[in-house]
Design a protein around this motif. Structure first.
Motif, mmCIF file in Angstrom:
data_model
loop_
_atom_site.group_PDB
_atom_site.id
_atom_site.type_symbol
_atom_site.label_atom_id
_atom_site.label_comp_id
_atom_site.label_asym_id
_atom_site.label_seq_id
_atom_site.Cartn_x
_atom_site.Cartn_y
_atom_site.Cartn_z
ATOM 1 N N GLN A 154 0.834 -1.215 0.000
ATOM 2 C CA GLN A 154 0.000 0.000 0.000
ATOM 3 C C GLN A 154 0.863 1.256 0.000
ATOM 4 O OE1 GLN A 154 -2.369 -0.858 3.443
ATOM 5 N NE2 GLN A 154 -3.941 -1.931 2.279
ATOM 6 N N VAL A 155 1.944 1.242 0.752
ATOM 7 C CA VAL A 155 2.846 2.404 0.780
ATOM 8 C C VAL A 155 3.478 2.596 -0.601
ATOM 9 C CG1 VAL A 155 4.984 3.338 1.748
ATOM 10 C CG2 VAL A 155 3.298 2.253 3.250
ATOM 11 N N ALA A 161 1.591 6.697 -6.916
ATOM 12 C CA ALA A 161 0.562 7.676 -7.275
ATOM 13 C C ALA A 161 1.060 9.096 -7.028
ATOM 14 C CB ALA A 161 -0.701 7.397 -6.458
ATOM 15 N N LEU A 162 1.775 9.281 -5.935
ATOM 16 C CA LEU A 162 2.318 10.606 -5.617
ATOM 17 C C LEU A 162 3.354 11.038 -6.661
ATOM 18 C CD1 LEU A 162 2.603 12.944 -3.515
ATOM 19 C CD2 LEU A 162 4.465 11.638 -2.513
ATOM 20 N N GLN A 163 4.248 10.089 -7.015
ATOM 21 C CA GLN A 163 5.280 10.411 -8.010
ATOM 22 C C GLN A 163 4.664 10.831 -9.330
ATOM 23 O OE1 GLN A 163 8.470 10.647 -7.244
ATOM 24 N NE2 GLN A 163 8.065 9.907 -5.173
#
Ligand code: RP5
Length: 166
Positions: A154-155, A161-163
């Motif tokens: 999950q991390v 997704a953040l990148q």
């Protein structure tokens, strides 16, 4: 229902809002749980009776949550040779700092494994209890390993997704 391996006790029904997360986490791992309100200050006889017979009654780990001048985990630890995990709760005006110090500052010879204040601690108490009993339960150990792997996945997914948004 089988004999629970974990007992979750706490000093007041007002602690349930937080301690329910501990019980829910244990149940997610398929553990039956003994849940009971008992107070080191208000019902000391019951604490002594329950903790001193807990090992004989089949428990393997005890979790004790309390707020304010939190004596419950330490009192339980005084009465049993089972491992005791203490959850400090933010009940009074000091927002759990009082309970954290009461739970963590045990004298040498009577250990209590103190977790964090409040909900994160309640969840971690359950996970720590699972880790303890999983030492003698391969299926539970496999479930815990899967839990850790899922958490890591999950991390990684969130980082990906953040990148992509950067
Ligand atoms: C502690 O005192 C309990 O664990 C609770 O967190 C706090 C307040 O208890 P109540 O007055 O809400 O019953 O012993």
């Amino acid at each position: 229902m089988t004999q629970p391996r974990v007992a979750v006790v706490f000093g007041s029904d007002s602690d349930w809002d937080v301690m329910q997360h501990c019980v829910a986490q244990l149940r997610e791992f398929g553990e039956d749980v003994h849940v009971e309100v008992m107070s080191a200050h208000r019902t000391p006889d019951r604490v002594h009776q329950f903790a001193s017979s807990a090992e004989k009654n089949g428990f393997e780990v005890m979790i004790a949550g309390a707020g304010m001048s939190a004596a419950l985990a330490g009192t339980v630890a005084a009465c049993t040779t089972l491992p005791v995990i203490g959850v400090p709760l933010a009940s009074g005006s000091l927002q759990g700092i009082d309970a954290l110090l009461s739970t963590a500052q045990m004298p040498p010879g009577v250990p209590v494994a103190s977790v964090a204040i409040g909900k994160p601690g309640a969840i971690n108490a359950a996970l720590l209890a699972v880790q303890v009993i999983a030492r003698k339960d391969e299926k539970l150990a496999a479930k815990f390993a899967q839990f850790k792997a899922t958490q890591a996945d999950q991390v990684r997914a969130k980082n990906k997704a953040l990148q992509e948004r950067l």
